[in-house]
Each structure stands twice: as C-alpha cells, then as structure tokens.
Write a protein that holds these residues in place. Sequence first.
Motif, PDB file in Angstrom:
ATOM      1  N   SER A  30    -118.462  55.962  58.196  1.00  0.00           N
ATOM      2  CA  SER A  30    -118.164  54.890  57.258  1.00  0.00           C
ATOM      3  C   SER A  30    -118.856  53.600  57.691  1.00  0.00           C
ATOM      4  CB  SER A  30    -116.647  54.672  57.225  1.00  0.00           C
ATOM      5  OG  SER A  30    -116.307  53.603  56.388  1.00  0.00           O
ATOM      6  N   TYR A  31    -119.446  52.896  56.724  1.00  0.00           N
ATOM      7  CA  TYR A  31    -120.100  51.600  56.962  1.00  0.00           C
ATOM      8  C   TYR A  31    -119.551  50.596  55.959  1.00  0.00           C
ATOM      9  CZ  TYR A  31    -123.683  47.988  57.065  1.00  0.00           C
ATOM     10  OH  TYR A  31    -124.340  46.792  57.141  1.00  0.00           O
ATOM     11  N   GLN A  32    -119.075  49.468  56.455  1.00  0.00           N
ATOM     12  CA  GLN A  32    -118.589  48.393  55.588  1.00  0.00           C
ATOM     13  C   GLN A  32    -119.483  47.184  55.767  1.00  0.00           C
ATOM     14  OE1 GLN A  32    -114.568  47.598  56.860  1.00  0.00           O
ATOM     15  NE2 GLN A  32    -113.708  49.028  55.379  1.00  0.00           N
ATOM     16  N   HIS A  33    -119.747  46.498  54.650  1.00  0.00           N
ATOM     17  CA  HIS A  33    -120.558  45.291  54.701  1.00  0.00           C
ATOM     18  C   HIS A  33    -119.875  44.212  53.879  1.00  0.00           C
ATOM     19  CE1 HIS A  33    -124.321  43.289  55.601  1.00  0.00           C
ATOM     20  NE2 HIS A  33    -124.133  42.673  54.448  1.00  0.00           N
ATOM     21  N   SER A  34    -119.590  43.080  54.511  1.00  0.00           N
ATOM     22  CA  SER A  34    -118.928  41.983  53.833  1.00  0.00           C
ATOM     23  C   SER A  34    -119.889  41.298  52.870  1.00  0.00           C
ATOM     24  CB  SER A  34    -118.435  40.972  54.874  1.00  0.00           C
ATOM     25  OG  SER A  34    -117.895  39.850  54.244  1.00  0.00           O
ATOM     26  N   LEU A  35    -119.407  41.020  51.668  1.00  0.00           N
ATOM     27  CA  LEU A  35    -120.186  40.296  50.658  1.00  0.00           C
ATOM     28  C   LEU A  35    -119.460  39.003  50.317  1.00  0.00           C
ATOM     29  CD1 LEU A  35    -121.070  43.302  48.328  1.00  0.00           C
ATOM     30  CD2 LEU A  35    -122.523  42.231  50.049  1.00  0.00           C
ATOM     31  N   GLY A  36    -119.179  38.218  51.330  1.00  0.00           N
ATOM     32  CA  GLY A  36    -118.418  36.991  51.146  1.00  0.00           C
ATOM     33  C   GLY A  36    -117.012  37.168  51.674  1.00  0.00           C
ATOM     34  N   ALA A  37    -116.177  36.191  51.400  1.00  0.00           N
ATOM     35  CA  ALA A  37    -114.823  36.203  51.948  1.00  0.00           C
ATOM     36  C   ALA A  37    -113.902  37.212  51.284  1.00  0.00           C
ATOM     37  CB  ALA A  37    -114.217  34.812  51.831  1.00  0.00           C
ATOM     38  N   SER A  38    -114.191  37.598  50.036  1.00  0.00           N
ATOM     39  CA  SER A  38    -113.230  38.440  49.335  1.00  0.00           C
ATOM     40  C   SER A  38    -113.815  39.735  48.758  1.00  0.00           C
ATOM     41  CB  SER A  38    -112.567  37.639  48.216  1.00  0.00           C
ATOM     42  OG  SER A  38    -113.547  37.224  47.288  1.00  0.00           O
ATOM     43  N   PHE A  63    -107.829  41.408  49.217  1.00  0.00           N
ATOM     44  CA  PHE A  63    -106.713  40.527  48.904  1.00  0.00           C
ATOM     45  C   PHE A  63    -105.922  40.301  50.191  1.00  0.00           C
ATOM     46  CE2 PHE A  63    -107.816  43.105  45.253  1.00  0.00           C
ATOM     47  CZ  PHE A  63    -108.042  42.133  44.280  1.00  0.00           C
ATOM     48  N   PRO A  64    -106.056  39.116  50.820  1.00  0.00           N
ATOM     49  CA  PRO A  64    -105.368  38.842  52.090  1.00  0.00           C
ATOM     50  C   PRO A  64    -103.853  38.920  51.952  1.00  0.00           C
ATOM     51  CG  PRO A  64    -106.996  37.140  51.614  1.00  0.00           C
ATOM     52  CD  PRO A  64    -106.864  37.984  50.377  1.00  0.00           C
ATOM     53  N   ILE A  65    -103.225  39.403  52.996  1.00  0.00           N
ATOM     54  CA  ILE A  65    -101.760  39.420  53.085  1.00  0.00           C
ATOM     55  C   ILE A  65    -101.402  38.329  54.090  1.00  0.00           C
ATOM     56  CG2 ILE A  65     -99.720  40.790  53.599  1.00  0.00           C
ATOM     57  CD1 ILE A  65    -101.450  43.303  53.055  1.00  0.00           C
ATOM     58  N   ASN A  75    -105.392  42.810  55.108  1.00  0.00           N
ATOM     59  CA  ASN A  75    -105.878  42.762  53.726  1.00  0.00           C
ATOM     60  C   ASN A  75    -105.477  44.059  53.044  1.00  0.00           C
ATOM     61  OD1 ASN A  75    -107.607  40.357  53.893  1.00  0.00           O
ATOM     62  ND2 ASN A  75    -108.849  41.613  55.235  1.00  0.00           N
ATOM     63  N   TRP A  76    -105.235  43.972  51.753  1.00  0.00           N
ATOM     64  CA  TRP A  76    -105.233  45.196  50.961  1.00  0.00           C
ATOM     65  C   TRP A  76    -106.453  45.087  50.078  1.00  0.00           C
ATOM     66  CZ3 TRP A  76    -104.725  45.901  45.658  1.00  0.00           C
ATOM     67  CH2 TRP A  76    -104.273  44.826  44.921  1.00  0.00           C
ATOM     68  N   TYR A  77    -106.968  46.218  49.621  1.00  0.00           N
ATOM     69  CA  TYR A  77    -108.201  46.203  48.852  1.00  0.00           C
ATOM     70  C   TYR A  77    -108.211  47.310  47.817  1.00  0.00           C
ATOM     71  CZ  TYR A  77    -109.370  49.590  52.513  1.00  0.00           C
ATOM     72  OH  TYR A  77    -109.347  50.651  53.382  1.00  0.00           O
ATOM     73  N   ALA A  78    -109.012  47.072  46.775  1.00  0.00           N
ATOM     74  CA  ALA A  78    -109.203  48.049  45.710  1.00  0.00           C
ATOM     75  C   ALA A  78    -110.659  47.961  45.287  1.00  0.00           C
ATOM     76  CB  ALA A  78    -108.291  47.730  44.534  1.00  0.00           C
TER      77      ALA A  78
END
Length: 150
Positions: A30-38, A63-65, A75-78
Amino acid sequence: MAAVLCVAVSTVNAQPRAIGGRLGYGAEVSYQHSLGASNMLEVDFGFPAFYGLEAAVTYDWLFPINSWQEQGSWNWYAGVGAGGGMYGFNHVTGYAGVAGRLGIEYNFWFPLNLSLDWRPVIGPSFSDKVRFNGWGLWQGGIALGIRYQF
C-alpha cells in the motif's frame, strides 16, 4: 484504470507519503500520498484472498477526529476510485470496477500510520461469461494497514 494510475503518479511531487501493507483476507502493498491537508491518494497492489492479483487506486477525503487527539492524530476517511484484477488458477476470472474505501487511521507522533478500512471493488467479472463480481464486496475486504511515513 491505467489512466487513473497515470494521473495519480503524475500528481506526486514532494508531499508527505506513506508506504507499507494491508493485511486482511489477502495481503497488499500500500502507498499513500497526501494531496493537501484533507485529501490523499492510495494505491494498493496485492493478492486478494491469497488467490489472485489485484490493483486499486482511490482518492480519499480525510475527516479529522479532533476529540481523540493526544500526541498523534486520528482521521476517518472515505474515497472512491478504480480497481481490477484476476483470481483463480485453473479457471482464471478477471474483473474490473469501482473501488470504494471507508476507514479510520491513527498517525503516531513518530513516522508510523495504522489504519483499519474496507475497500470493495464492485463491477463485472469476465470468464466464460460476464457476471457480477460478488467476490469484490469482501475479498479486498476489511484490512489492517501498517505504513511507514516519509
């Protein structure tokens, strides 16, 4: 899916990222890449149900908790994207479709990320005839992710 992957790879430039794996009913890199803060982009490649090959790309909204914050961050995310692959050894079946993602993650204060999410790939499967890929609802399934952030 190749077009989605090309666009995804072309958007990565000096932003926070994480690499690791997902383990559930199968195993994936798995690879994750941030595209800004959200927002983030996640690319997974692996062995669904330990019985085939699969690739999926999703664009995820974070979505920050805030009420759970301690030293790290929750964070939760969709998200939504595309996926495809094949399964079977004697009778190979291919599939492609829409990938979804719903999960929760914890980012430690040191470079480690843990997540728990569900990522189905919903669409047709192709073998001797075209039918709905029922495996896609659970074989990408619920998985625990462990990633190194850099």
